[in-house]
Design an enzyme around this catalytic site. Structure first.
Site, short mmCIF file in Angstrom:
data_model
loop_
_atom_site.label_atom_id
_atom_site.label_comp_id
_atom_site.label_asym_id
_atom_site.label_seq_id
_atom_site.Cartn_x
_atom_site.Cartn_y
_atom_site.Cartn_z
N TYR A 154 -0.43 9.97 7.98
CA TYR A 154 -0.36 8.85 7.02
C TYR A 154 -1.26 7.71 7.50
CZ TYR A 154 1.41 4.72 4.63
OH TYR A 154 1.50 3.55 3.91
N LYS A 158 -4.70 5.84 5.92
CA LYS A 158 -4.83 4.39 5.68
C LYS A 158 -6.02 3.81 6.44
CE LYS A 158 -1.77 4.05 2.60
NZ LYS A 158 -2.16 3.57 1.25
N1 NAD Z 1 6.45 0.69 1.63
C1 NAD Z 1 5.85 0.50 2.79
O1 NAD Z 1 6.50 0.41 3.83
C2 NAD Z 1 4.36 0.41 2.87
C3 NAD Z 1 3.78 -0.14 4.02
C4 NAD Z 1 2.40 -0.23 4.10
C5 NAD Z 1 1.62 0.21 3.05
N2 NAD Z 1 2.21 0.75 1.95
C6 NAD Z 1 1.33 1.20 0.87
O2 NAD Z 1 1.67 0.50 -0.31
C7 NAD Z 1 1.39 1.30 -1.44
C8 NAD Z 1 2.61 1.38 -2.35
O3 NAD Z 1 3.69 1.88 -1.59
P1 NAD Z 1 5.19 1.78 -2.11
O4 NAD Z 1 5.99 1.58 -0.89
O5 NAD Z 1 5.29 0.87 -3.25
O6 NAD Z 1 5.40 3.30 -2.58
P2 NAD Z 1 6.50 3.90 -3.60
O7 NAD Z 1 6.69 5.30 -3.13
O8 NAD Z 1 7.66 3.01 -3.70
O9 NAD Z 1 5.71 3.90 -4.98
C9 NAD Z 1 4.53 4.63 -5.13
C10 NAD Z 1 4.27 4.92 -6.57
O10 NAD Z 1 3.07 5.72 -6.63
C11 NAD Z 1 3.30 6.82 -7.49
N3 NAD Z 1 2.47 7.96 -7.09
C12 NAD Z 1 2.64 8.78 -6.04
N4 NAD Z 1 1.70 9.74 -6.03
C13 NAD Z 1 0.90 9.51 -7.10
C14 NAD Z 1 -0.23 10.17 -7.63
N5 NAD Z 1 -0.70 11.29 -7.07
N6 NAD Z 1 -0.82 9.66 -8.74
C15 NAD Z 1 -0.33 8.53 -9.33
N7 NAD Z 1 0.76 7.89 -8.88
C16 NAD Z 1 1.37 8.36 -7.77
C17 NAD Z 1 4.78 7.14 -7.36
O11 NAD Z 1 5.26 7.88 -8.48
C18 NAD Z 1 5.40 5.74 -7.24
O12 NAD Z 1 5.70 5.19 -8.50
C19 NAD Z 1 0.94 2.65 -0.88
O13 NAD Z 1 -0.47 2.69 -0.83
C20 NAD Z 1 1.52 2.64 0.51
O14 NAD Z 1 0.84 3.52 1.38
C21 NAD Z 1 3.57 0.84 1.82
#
Ligand code: NAD
Length: 251
Positions: A154, A158
């Site tokens: 992961y 990133k």
């Molecule tokens: N939550 C964390 O701790 C965290 C920390 C750092 C970075 N991020 C990054 O933030 C972003 C959002 O994360 P989040 O925590 O809101 O995730 P989440 O899992 O809560 O939401 C992600 C959304 O993306 C959609 N999705 C997944 N695969 C997809 C695809 N192939 N095509 C279209 N849509 C798709 C899912 O259906 C979901 O609605 C991501 O890039 C994640 O890597 C999250």
């Protein structure tokens, strides 16, 4: 609420939940027309329905080139040529040693988190170029800069987002397209369930203990940074990786 994004049209991927839903909502409140994109079409429709400004929901798997191309075509047809795209949708992985991820899971992780940017470049950037400029915001992670054990693949995806952001910014500046990334620390979203299941109290407590401001990242934190990067206030800002991490990098 101000109207810092009035007159703008923004595509937000992964808008059906978590940070993406927060960004979509805040963009709409700031006056943007928003296209809510998610692989879960019902989730995209649910979020779009509660936004002001006639938000458009679209189902799309960002890892699939044909699906991405269709989404861009539909977005332009229904919302007009967009000037902003927030590449937020991504998958995480279950914490595991480096060799303990199934090859098929790794392939899917790479396709959603990295290869999707190829589809952005091929299908979405031409829309911005035709408008004479625009704005790309990529959601990376603070773990790309400061990794933890157990999340190798992961974090590698990133780190790729960081590199892609910087290269895109350099290549696209002559087209007046600004490209920046946000690097969140661990957030209160469904991604946490995917990583830790329901038994997540202790690992989360340990992570919060490494964050100087002492709490998890909320969708509103990421949405606020995204509004700034999309707005004219950031018109001279490109190639930046903005940590929104409660001080994790300095803690
Ligand atoms: N939550 C964390 O701790 C965290 C920390 C750092 C970075 N991020 C990054 O933030 C972003 C959002 O994360 P989040 O925590 O809101 O995730 P989440 O899992 O809560 O939401 C992600 C959304 O993306 C959609 N999705 C997944 N695969 C997809 C695809 N192939 N095509 C279209 N849509 C798709 C899912 O259906 C979901 O609605 C991501 O890039 C994640 O890597 C999250």
């Amino acid at each position: 609420m101000t109207t810092r994004l009035a007159g703008r049209t923004a595509v937000v991927t992964g808008a059906g939940a978590g940070f993406g839903a927060g960004i979509a909502e805040r963009f709409a409140l700031e006056g943007a027309r928003v296209v809510c994109v998610d692989v879960d079409g019902e989730a995209a429709a649910r979020i779009a329905a509660r936004l002001p400004g006639g938000a458009v929901p679209l189902a799309c798997d960002i890892a699939d080139g044909a699906s991405f191309a269709r989404m861009v075509e539909d977005a332009v047809a229904r919302a007009g040529p967009f000037d902003t795209i927030v590449n937020n949708a991504a998958l995480s992985q279950k914490p595991s040693r480096i060799a303990k991820i199934a090859e098929a899971d790794l392939d899917r992780l790479l396709a959603v988190n990295v290869k999707s940017f190829y589809h952005v470049a091929v299908h979405a950037l031409p829309v911005l170029r035709r408008r004479g400029g625009g704005c790309v915001i990529n959601i990376a992670s603070v773990t790309a800069i400061r990794p933890r054990p157990g999340m190798c693949w992961y974090q590698a995806t990133k780190a790729a987002v960081v590199s892609i952001t910087q290269t895109m910014a350099a290549e696209l500046a002559p087209d007046r397209i600004r490209v920046n990334a946000i690097a969140p620390s661990v957030g209160r979203t469904a991604m946490l369930d995917a990583m830790f299941g329901t038994d997540r109290g202790e690992p989360i407590d340990r992570m919060v203990a490494t964050i100087p401001l002492g709490r998890l990242c909320e969708p509103a934190d990421i949405a606020g940074a995204a509004v700034y990067l999309a707005s004219d206030d950031a018109s001279f800002v490109t190639g930046v990786i903005l940590p929104v991490d409660g001080g994790r990098l300095v803690g």
